[in-house]
Design a protein around this motif. Sequence first.
Motif, short mmCIF file in Angstrom:
data_model
loop_
_atom_site.label_atom_id
_atom_site.label_comp_id
_atom_site.label_asym_id
_atom_site.label_seq_id
_atom_site.Cartn_x
_atom_site.Cartn_y
_atom_site.Cartn_z
N UNK A 147 -15.61 -11.06 -3.36
CA UNK A 147 -14.87 -10.11 -2.98
C UNK A 147 -13.46 -10.90 -2.38
N UNK A 148 -12.12 -10.87 -3.28
CA UNK A 148 -10.90 -11.37 -2.67
C UNK A 148 -10.16 -10.31 -1.82
N UNK A 149 -10.15 -10.41 -0.45
CA UNK A 149 -9.71 -9.66 0.35
C UNK A 149 -7.80 -9.63 0.21
N UNK A 150 -7.61 -11.17 0.06
CA UNK A 150 -5.86 -11.06 0.19
C UNK A 150 -5.58 -10.25 -1.54
N UNK A 151 -6.41 -10.53 -2.58
CA UNK A 151 -5.93 -9.63 -3.57
C UNK A 151 -6.08 -8.31 -3.69
N UNK A 152 -7.08 -7.86 -2.90
CA UNK A 152 -7.22 -6.43 -2.48
C UNK A 152 -5.92 -5.83 -1.74
N UNK A 153 -5.60 -6.61 -1.05
CA UNK A 153 -4.33 -6.32 -0.17
C UNK A 153 -3.14 -6.11 -1.08
N UNK A 154 -2.82 -7.27 -1.75
CA UNK A 154 -1.82 -7.05 -2.98
C UNK A 154 -1.77 -6.14 -3.70
N UNK A 155 -2.90 -5.68 -4.18
CA UNK A 155 -3.16 -4.43 -5.05
C UNK A 155 -2.87 -3.19 -4.29
N UNK A 156 -3.27 -3.04 -3.01
CA UNK A 156 -2.90 -1.86 -2.22
C UNK A 156 -1.52 -1.80 -2.06
N UNK A 157 -0.79 -2.89 -1.94
CA UNK A 157 0.58 -2.91 -2.05
C UNK A 157 1.12 -2.25 -3.22
N UNK A 158 0.63 -2.80 -4.31
CA UNK A 158 1.20 -2.32 -5.86
C UNK A 158 1.11 -0.85 -5.72
N UNK A 159 0.08 -0.31 -5.36
CA UNK A 159 -0.34 0.92 -5.43
C UNK A 159 0.51 1.89 -4.30
#
Length: 236
Positions: A132-144
């Motif tokens: 699980x890439x937490x930093x990427x998940x944070x970026x995806x949440x910002x996109x959403x």
Amino acid sequence: MPPNRSDDEVLRRWSCLFKGPLPVQRYLAGDPQESFELAQVAEFSQCYRRRLADLSWFMKCLNEPIARQANREDGCTGHFWEARFKSQALRTEAALLSCMAYVDLNPVRAGMAATPEDSEHTSIRERITPRFNLARAVREQMQLDALLRFDGKVKPLLHFEGACVQAEQTGIPFAFEDYLALVDYTGRAIDPRKKGAIASTQPPILQRLGINPDHWLDQSTRFEAVYRQQRRRSAA
């Protein structure tokens, strides 16, 4: 939220989720403000400080974007969650372990996975084979738009420390190998043909903590039901 956080830190954290009123936006942007505006900002800061320490507000901010995303994917509207969240304090090592094992074994109990290491979306799977890439998940949440921004420290899963010590501990006070053995033991006891079957071997961690194996299996396989009963007795 810890009381030693500065007002600026409180405002910065809150603005990761919400834009906030204009005086707060201007304050964070460093614009010059009149005294009455600064007084308003101070009032907002105290309000946000209380909310950041409020479990209900945390769950609201967590559940709402999940519900919106799920409804968008399913093409529907309305309530996504069946009921309000329930909170249960984990005051002992046994309570902490039983809750962790209960959650980690949910996919096995539901027949969605044969073993904990094959299950999806569990912390035990992530600890065994990190992916699980937490930093990427944070970026995806910002996109959403679930997050406006995020400039805090990205924290991984809490580490296992290996033992209980007198000094302040920042992780889980058990060895990860012991926890794996405990989950494996508990999972083997979940036998659909024989409810409450007891595994032939018991991990040493149960003995060290003085936990009765029968009581452990009851807690870790029926965590929600057990603590629901305890809450009712406490309320009575």
